[in-house]
Design a protein around this motif. Sequence first.
Motif, PDB file in Angstrom:
ATOM      1  N   VAL A  41       0.850  -1.186   0.000  1.00  0.00           N
ATOM      2  CA  VAL A  41       0.000   0.000   0.000  1.00  0.00           C
ATOM      3  C   VAL A  41       0.887   1.238   0.000  1.00  0.00           C
ATOM      4  N   TYR A  42       0.359   2.362  -0.483  1.00  0.00           N
ATOM      5  CA  TYR A  42       1.168   3.554  -0.652  1.00  0.00           C
ATOM      6  C   TYR A  42       1.658   4.131   0.665  1.00  0.00           C
ATOM      7  N   CYS A  43       0.800   4.208   1.642  1.00  0.00           N
ATOM      8  CA  CYS A  43       1.154   4.848   2.893  1.00  0.00           C
ATOM      9  C   CYS A  43       0.868   3.927   4.066  1.00  0.00           C
ATOM     10  N   MET A  44       1.803   3.858   4.979  1.00  0.00           N
ATOM     11  CA  MET A  44       1.580   3.130   6.226  1.00  0.00           C
ATOM     12  C   MET A  44       1.898   4.054   7.391  1.00  0.00           C
ATOM     13  N   ALA A  45       1.247   3.814   8.491  1.00  0.00           N
ATOM     14  CA  ALA A  45       1.375   4.737   9.612  1.00  0.00           C
ATOM     15  C   ALA A  45       1.216   4.006  10.932  1.00  0.00           C
ATOM     16  N   TRP A  46       1.697   4.626  11.976  1.00  0.00           N
ATOM     17  CA  TRP A  46       1.444   4.207  13.350  1.00  0.00           C
ATOM     18  C   TRP A  46       0.586   5.288  14.006  1.00  0.00           C
ATOM     19  N   PHE A  47      -0.472   4.835  14.637  1.00  0.00           N
ATOM     20  CA  PHE A  47      -1.311   5.680  15.474  1.00  0.00           C
ATOM     21  C   PHE A  47      -1.267   5.124  16.891  1.00  0.00           C
ATOM     22  N   THR A  62       4.215   8.479   9.944  1.00  0.00           N
ATOM     23  CA  THR A  62       3.783   7.942   8.660  1.00  0.00           C
ATOM     24  C   THR A  62       4.989   7.749   7.754  1.00  0.00           C
ATOM     25  N   ILE A  63       4.838   6.843   6.798  1.00  0.00           N
ATOM     26  CA  ILE A  63       5.859   6.642   5.783  1.00  0.00           C
ATOM     27  C   ILE A  63       5.160   6.246   4.486  1.00  0.00           C
ATOM     28  N   THR A  64       5.613   6.829   3.388  1.00  0.00           N
ATOM     29  CA  THR A  64       5.036   6.481   2.095  1.00  0.00           C
ATOM     30  C   THR A  64       5.952   5.501   1.367  1.00  0.00           C
ATOM     31  N   ARG A  65       5.438   4.974   0.274  1.00  0.00           N
ATOM     32  CA  ARG A  65       6.224   4.045  -0.539  1.00  0.00           C
ATOM     33  C   ARG A  65       7.488   4.721  -1.059  1.00  0.00           C
ATOM     34  N   THR A 118      -4.247   4.332   0.780  1.00  0.00           N
ATOM     35  CA  THR A 118      -3.757   4.612  -0.573  1.00  0.00           C
ATOM     36  C   THR A 118      -3.184   6.012  -0.713  1.00  0.00           C
ATOM     37  N   TYR A 119      -3.341   6.839   0.314  1.00  0.00           N
ATOM     38  CA  TYR A 119      -2.711   8.162   0.314  1.00  0.00           C
ATOM     39  C   TYR A 119      -2.347   8.519   1.744  1.00  0.00           C
ATOM     40  N   ARG A 123      -5.073  12.210   9.533  1.00  0.00           N
ATOM     41  CA  ARG A 123      -6.325  11.889  10.202  1.00  0.00           C
ATOM     42  C   ARG A 123      -6.571  10.394  10.218  1.00  0.00           C
ATOM     43  N   PRO A 124      -6.850   9.827  11.401  1.00  0.00           N
ATOM     44  CA  PRO A 124      -7.126   8.385  11.458  1.00  0.00           C
ATOM     45  C   PRO A 124      -8.354   8.009  10.636  1.00  0.00           C
ATOM     46  N   GLN A 125      -9.303   8.936  10.516  1.00  0.00           N
ATOM     47  CA  GLN A 125     -10.518   8.628   9.767  1.00  0.00           C
ATOM     48  C   GLN A 125     -10.243   8.335   8.301  1.00  0.00           C
ATOM     49  N   ALA A 126      -9.109   8.803   7.793  1.00  0.00           N
ATOM     50  CA  ALA A 126      -8.787   8.601   6.383  1.00  0.00           C
ATOM     51  C   ALA A 126      -8.272   7.209   6.077  1.00  0.00           C
TER      52      ALA A 126
END
Length: 118
Positions: free
Chosen positions: A28-34, A47-50, A96-97, A101-104
Motif C-alpha cells: 500500500v502507498y502509505c503506512m502509519a502508526w497511530f 507515517t511513511i510512504t512508498r 492509498t494516500y 487523520r485516522p478517519q482517512a
Amino acid sequence: QVQLVESGGGSVQAGGSLRLSCTASADVYCMAWFRQAPGKERERVATITRLGTTGYADSVEGRFTISKDNAKETLYLEMNSLEPEDTAMYYCAANTYSSLRPQAYRYWGQGTQVTVSG
C-alpha cells in the motif's frame, strides 16, 4: 483487502526502548502508526510512504523512527527514550494516500499495547 498484523508491544521502564512491527498482506502507498491512550483521541505517531517520505508527531520527533522493509512488506517503529506519556495502544494503519487523520485510513491492525512506567 489488506490485513495488518502488529507485534512487539510490551512494558518498559521510562528511558527504555521498544520496537514495533507490522506485517501487511499487500503493498500500500502509505503506512502509519497511530496510538490511543484511555480517554484520549487516536493520534498519528508517524507515517511513511512508498517513496520513503516520513512524518512524525511533534511529541515523538527525535525519539521514534518509522521505517519499512518493502521486500517483506513490514513496517517498523523504533521507540527510544520512552516516557510514561507514550503509554497507549499502538495501531498500524495503511491507506492509498498519506493523511494525518485516522478517519482517512482504510486498513487497521488489531493494536499492540505499550506501557511505560517510571
